[in-house]
Design an enzyme around this catalytic site. Structure first.
Site, PDB file in Angstrom:
ATOM      1  N   ARG A 180       0.814  -1.225   0.000  1.00 45.46           N
ATOM      2  CA  ARG A 180       0.000   0.000   0.000  1.00 45.46           C
ATOM      3  C   ARG A 180       0.845   1.272   0.000  1.00 45.46           C
ATOM      4  O   ARG A 180       0.412   2.296   0.521  1.00 45.46           O
ATOM      5  CB  ARG A 180      -0.949   0.047   1.209  1.00 45.46           C
ATOM      6  CG  ARG A 180      -2.111  -0.909   1.132  1.00 45.46           C
ATOM      7  CD  ARG A 180      -3.221  -0.372   0.222  1.00 45.46           C
ATOM      8  NE  ARG A 180      -4.268  -1.370   0.078  1.00 45.46           N
ATOM      9  CZ  ARG A 180      -5.366  -1.392   0.822  1.00 45.46           C
ATOM     10  NH1 ARG A 180      -5.584  -0.469   1.706  1.00 45.46           N
ATOM     11  NH2 ARG A 180      -6.258  -2.339   0.643  1.00 45.46           N
TER      12      ARG A 180
ATOM     13  N   ARG B 240      -2.972   6.716   0.685  1.00 42.59           N
ATOM     14  CA  ARG B 240      -3.469   7.980   1.253  1.00 42.59           C
ATOM     15  C   ARG B 240      -2.545   8.660   2.250  1.00 42.59           C
ATOM     16  O   ARG B 240      -2.762   9.808   2.588  1.00 42.59           O
ATOM     17  CB  ARG B 240      -4.830   7.737   1.893  1.00 42.59           C
ATOM     18  CG  ARG B 240      -5.933   7.591   0.866  1.00 42.59           C
ATOM     19  CD  ARG B 240      -7.194   7.063   1.481  1.00 42.59           C
ATOM     20  NE  ARG B 240      -6.972   5.704   1.948  1.00 42.59           N
ATOM     21  CZ  ARG B 240      -7.918   4.920   2.448  1.00 42.59           C
ATOM     22  NH1 ARG B 240      -9.134   5.369   2.580  1.00 42.59           N
ATOM     23  NH2 ARG B 240      -7.639   3.691   2.840  1.00 42.59           N
TER      24      ARG B 240
ATOM     25  N   ARG C 160      -6.190  12.121  -5.914  1.00 35.13           N
ATOM     26  CA  ARG C 160      -7.468  11.533  -5.524  1.00 35.13           C
ATOM     27  C   ARG C 160      -8.568  12.594  -5.432  1.00 35.13           C
ATOM     28  O   ARG C 160      -9.759  12.274  -5.558  1.00 35.13           O
ATOM     29  CB  ARG C 160      -7.229  10.858  -4.180  1.00 35.13           C
ATOM     30  CG  ARG C 160      -8.272  10.008  -3.644  1.00 35.13           C
ATOM     31  CD  ARG C 160      -8.543   8.745  -4.373  1.00 35.13           C
ATOM     32  NE  ARG C 160      -9.419   8.022  -3.491  1.00 35.13           N
ATOM     33  CZ  ARG C 160     -10.668   8.413  -3.268  1.00 35.13           C
ATOM     34  NH1 ARG C 160     -11.176   9.418  -3.940  1.00 35.13           N
ATOM     35  NH2 ARG C 160     -11.407   7.768  -2.397  1.00 35.13           N
TER      36      ARG C 160
ATOM     37  N   ASP D  96      -6.139  -2.662  -7.924  1.00 41.45           N
ATOM     38  CA  ASP D  96      -6.819  -3.290  -6.788  1.00 41.45           C
ATOM     39  C   ASP D  96      -7.067  -4.754  -7.092  1.00 41.45           C
ATOM     40  O   ASP D  96      -7.184  -5.133  -8.262  1.00 41.45           O
ATOM     41  CB  ASP D  96      -8.149  -2.589  -6.479  1.00 41.45           C
ATOM     42  CG  ASP D  96      -8.597  -2.889  -5.061  1.00 41.45           C
ATOM     43  OD1 ASP D  96      -8.119  -2.208  -4.143  1.00 41.45           O
ATOM     44  OD2 ASP D  96      -9.386  -3.833  -4.856  1.00 41.45           O
TER      45      ASP D  96
ATOM     46  N   TYR E 194     -14.831 -12.110  -1.103  1.00 40.33           N
ATOM     47  CA  TYR E 194     -15.317 -10.755  -1.382  1.00 40.33           C
ATOM     48  C   TYR E 194     -16.557 -10.771  -2.265  1.00 40.33           C
ATOM     49  O   TYR E 194     -17.502 -10.018  -2.069  1.00 40.33           O
ATOM     50  CB  TYR E 194     -14.221  -9.941  -2.071  1.00 40.33           C
ATOM     51  CG  TYR E 194     -13.876  -8.699  -1.296  1.00 40.33           C
ATOM     52  CD1 TYR E 194     -12.687  -8.616  -0.578  1.00 40.33           C
ATOM     53  CD2 TYR E 194     -14.751  -7.624  -1.245  1.00 40.33           C
ATOM     54  CE1 TYR E 194     -12.382  -7.490   0.151  1.00 40.33           C
ATOM     55  CE2 TYR E 194     -14.456  -6.495  -0.519  1.00 40.33           C
ATOM     56  CZ  TYR E 194     -13.268  -6.430   0.180  1.00 40.33           C
ATOM     57  OH  TYR E 194     -12.980  -5.309   0.901  1.00 40.33           O
TER      58      TYR E 194
HETATM   59  O1  CP3 Z   1       0.379  -1.641  -2.567  1.00 43.12           O
HETATM   60  C1  CP3 Z   1       0.093  -0.701  -3.347  1.00 43.12           C
HETATM   61  O2  CP3 Z   1       0.456   0.496  -3.133  1.00 43.12           O
HETATM   62  C2  CP3 Z   1      -0.632  -1.019  -4.621  1.00 43.12           C
HETATM   63  C3  CP3 Z   1      -2.005  -0.734  -4.592  1.00 43.12           C
HETATM   64  C4  CP3 Z   1      -3.000  -1.634  -3.870  1.00 43.12           C
HETATM   65  C5  CP3 Z   1      -4.258  -1.142  -3.471  1.00 43.12           C
HETATM   66  N1  CP3 Z   1      -4.998  -2.199  -3.049  1.00 43.12           N
HETATM   67  C6  CP3 Z   1      -4.678   0.258  -3.572  1.00 43.12           C
HETATM   68  C7  CP3 Z   1      -5.851   0.711  -2.799  1.00 43.12           C
HETATM   69  C8  CP3 Z   1      -2.960  -2.991  -3.568  1.00 43.12           C
HETATM   70  C9  CP3 Z   1      -1.823  -3.987  -3.698  1.00 43.12           C
HETATM   71  C10 CP3 Z   1      -4.248  -3.339  -3.067  1.00 43.12           C
HETATM   72  C11 CP3 Z   1      -4.639  -4.721  -2.724  1.00 43.12           C
HETATM   73  C12 CP3 Z   1      -5.897  -4.935  -2.006  1.00 43.12           C
HETATM   74  N2  CP3 Z   1      -7.115  -4.341  -2.234  1.00 43.12           N
HETATM   75  C13 CP3 Z   1      -6.088  -5.907  -1.007  1.00 43.12           C
HETATM   76  C14 CP3 Z   1      -5.039  -6.856  -0.555  1.00 43.12           C
HETATM   77  C15 CP3 Z   1      -4.034  -6.203   0.312  1.00 43.12           C
HETATM   78  C16 CP3 Z   1      -4.285  -6.391   1.757  1.00 43.12           C
HETATM   79  O3  CP3 Z   1      -4.397  -5.374   2.444  1.00 43.12           O
HETATM   80  O4  CP3 Z   1      -4.287  -7.547   2.216  1.00 43.12           O
HETATM   81  C17 CP3 Z   1      -7.423  -5.834  -0.582  1.00 43.12           C
HETATM   82  C18 CP3 Z   1      -8.074  -6.664   0.505  1.00 43.12           C
HETATM   83  C19 CP3 Z   1      -8.070  -4.864  -1.381  1.00 43.12           C
HETATM   84  C20 CP3 Z   1      -9.483  -4.468  -1.335  1.00 43.12           C
HETATM   85  C21 CP3 Z   1      -9.595  -3.061  -0.965  1.00 43.12           C
HETATM   86  N3  CP3 Z   1      -9.387  -2.002  -1.818  1.00 43.12           N
HETATM   87  C22 CP3 Z   1      -9.923  -2.540   0.317  1.00 43.12           C
HETATM   88  C23 CP3 Z   1     -10.213  -3.377   1.554  1.00 43.12           C
HETATM   89  C24 CP3 Z   1      -9.934  -1.143   0.181  1.00 43.12           C
HETATM   90  C25 CP3 Z   1     -10.411  -0.173   1.213  1.00 43.12           C
HETATM   91  C26 CP3 Z   1      -9.303   0.554   1.822  1.00 43.12           C
HETATM   92  C27 CP3 Z   1      -9.876   1.638   2.693  1.00 43.12           C
HETATM   93  O5  CP3 Z   1      -9.359   1.712   3.825  1.00 43.12           O
HETATM   94  O6  CP3 Z   1     -10.776   2.389   2.260  1.00 43.12           O
HETATM   95  C28 CP3 Z   1      -9.562  -0.829  -1.155  1.00 43.12           C
HETATM   96  C29 CP3 Z   1      -9.365   0.512  -1.736  1.00 43.12           C
HETATM   97  C30 CP3 Z   1      -7.927   0.874  -1.987  1.00 43.12           C
HETATM   98  N4  CP3 Z   1      -7.054   0.077  -2.680  1.00 43.12           N
HETATM   99  C31 CP3 Z   1      -7.251   2.080  -1.618  1.00 43.12           C
HETATM  100  C32 CP3 Z   1      -5.941   1.988  -2.139  1.00 43.12           C
HETATM  101  C33 CP3 Z   1      -4.863   3.015  -2.094  1.00 43.12           C
HETATM  102  C34 CP3 Z   1      -7.853   3.263  -0.881  1.00 43.12           C
HETATM  103  C35 CP3 Z   1      -8.771   3.957  -1.835  1.00 43.12           C
HETATM  104  C36 CP3 Z   1      -8.856   5.436  -1.639  1.00 43.12           C
HETATM  105  O7  CP3 Z   1      -7.962   6.178  -2.120  1.00 43.12           O
HETATM  106  O8  CP3 Z   1      -9.852   5.876  -1.070  1.00 43.12           O
END
Ligand code: CP3
Length: 343
Positions: A23, A27, A36, A72, A149
């Site tokens: 990640r 943010r 964003r 994602d 999911y």
């Molecule tokens: O690592 C990186 O920087 C690459 C980008 C990346 C994102 N999601 C960006 C993202 C990666 C590798 C993921 C994988 C991902 N997405 C997982 C597996 C990783 C883990 O944590 O085990 C999962 C479960 C998801 C599903 C997902 N997408 C969730 C649970 C969320 C919500 C996050 C939140 O707190 O709101 C997302 C959205 C997401 N994916 C964000 C980012 C940067 C936040 C979105 C935003 O900018 O509002």
């Protein structure tokens, strides 16, 4: 070119362990939040120029040794026809979770080059813009995590809908897991062909399953996806947070090049348990230690590096970085890795 990360994946000698953060394009970076503000999350994911802009931010601003493509895990179910939104404060949500037989029957097979072309285009553009500065990582969700999911419709604490499916209709679950394993494996292979130099599989909800169910519903499909991805010729990282008890089985069953270690697992234990197997280890500082003052982050990071022992280790957090971590603290973590030398 800084190829520390790729050398560590192959367990070759390195001057110091490479470092990146799950990640890392997110943010906690003001520069991410600025992009964003102009575009919602799914628009960013779907627009290669925007995805690449934020992919490069942690390389330029924090100095990490690898870039991970901004995307994602839920793009695969979306490509299978499931309507997805990511709402502020709610997180990702499928409008029509899989519940009735007809919901499963409606799912389409995925052609990565047609349906996920925007991810492949982003990888190609990112490689061009990185110009060899650091390697580029692609990724996908593992079948069990994607299925849970798709059935839950959103994140969950107890996963009752997904686990009810395993209990009441295991044949339907296996059929979907099989389809997902094929989709994810071919998507990762396509990512390598588009320029990803390593790929990571996230089995983020592995911890929702007990050992027997993990062995039946998660591990075999994770293994299929890893094997298909490996055929494309790049190292594969398998990360199953919450399943630290299964590190040996994950290494043996999947043949992954790198095993991700979650923050709940003791680093020295993980190293001992996997010694003698042909795998590198990645992890595993508890992301919450980035709330500590920089001097403490530095000390904790050095302890973690010493426990892993240097060679065959990729420094990372034990899960994704939290959005409210000060940028200076993320930098302290990366700098602490860069100054450390194996004793
Ligand atoms: O690592 C990186 O920087 C690459 C980008 C990346 C994102 N999601 C960006 C993202 C990666 C590798 C993921 C994988 C991902 N997405 C997982 C597996 C990783 C883990 O944590 O085990 C999962 C479960 C998801 C599903 C997902 N997408 C969730 C649970 C969320 C919500 C996050 C939140 O707190 O709101 C997302 C959205 C997401 N994916 C964000 C980012 C940067 C936040 C979105 C935003 O900018 O509002």
């Amino acid at each position: 070119m800084n190829d520390l990360f790729l050398r560590a994946c192959r367990r070759e000698p390195v001057e110091r362990p490479p470092v990146w953060m799950m990640r890392q394009a997110g943010r906690y970076l003001p520069e991410y939040r600025a992009v964003r503000e102009r575009a919602d999350f799914l628009t960013m994911v779907g627009t290669p120029e925007l995805a690449v802009e934020v992919t490069l931010q942690p390389v330029d601003l924090i100095g990490v040794d690898a870039a991970i493509i901004f995307s994602d895990i839920l793009v695969v179910p979306q490509a299978m026809g499931m309507a997805l939104s990511v709402d502020e404060g709610v997180g990702p949500r499928f409008h029509h979770p899989l519940r009735a037989a007809a919901d499963f029957d409606r799912l389409r097979d995925v052609s990565p080059t047609a349906d996920l072309r925007y991810v492949l285009d982003a990888l190609r553009l990112a490689r061009r813009e990185l110009a060899g500065r650091v390697p580029l990582i692609g990724f996908a969700g593992a079948p069990w995590t994607l299925m849970s999911y798709m059935v839950e419709g959103q994140g969950s604490k107890s996963f009752t809908h997904a686990k009810r499916l395993l209990v009441q209709d295991p044949a339907r679950a296996h059929a979907l897991l099989e389809r997902l394993a094929r989709a994810v494996g071919s998507f990762l292979a396509a990512q390598v062909q588009a320029g990803a130099q390593a790929v990571q599989l996230f089995d983020s909800w592995a911890g929702a399953l007990g050992p027997r169910d993990f062995r039946e519903f998660a591990l075999p499909y994770l293994a299929t996806a890893v094997r298909t991805a490996r055929e494309a010729g790049a190292p594969v990282i398998a990360f199953a947070p919450g399943a630290g008890w299964a590190l040996e089985e994950i290494a043996d069953a999947t043949g992954a090049d790198v095993i991700g270690i979650d923050w709940q697992t003791d680093a020295a234990d993980a190293r001992r348990r996997l010694a003698g197997r042909p795998v590198a280890l990645q992890g595993n500082l508890d992301p919450c230690w980035l709330y500590a003052p920089p001097a403490t982050i530095r000390a904790r990071t050095h302890q973690m590096l010493t426990a892993f022992g240097g060679r065959g280790h990729i420094a990372n957090l034990g899960h994704g970085i939290n959005p409210d971590v000060p940028v200076e603290h993320a930098r302290a973590f990366v700098d602490a890795v860069k100054e450390w030398r194996a004793p």
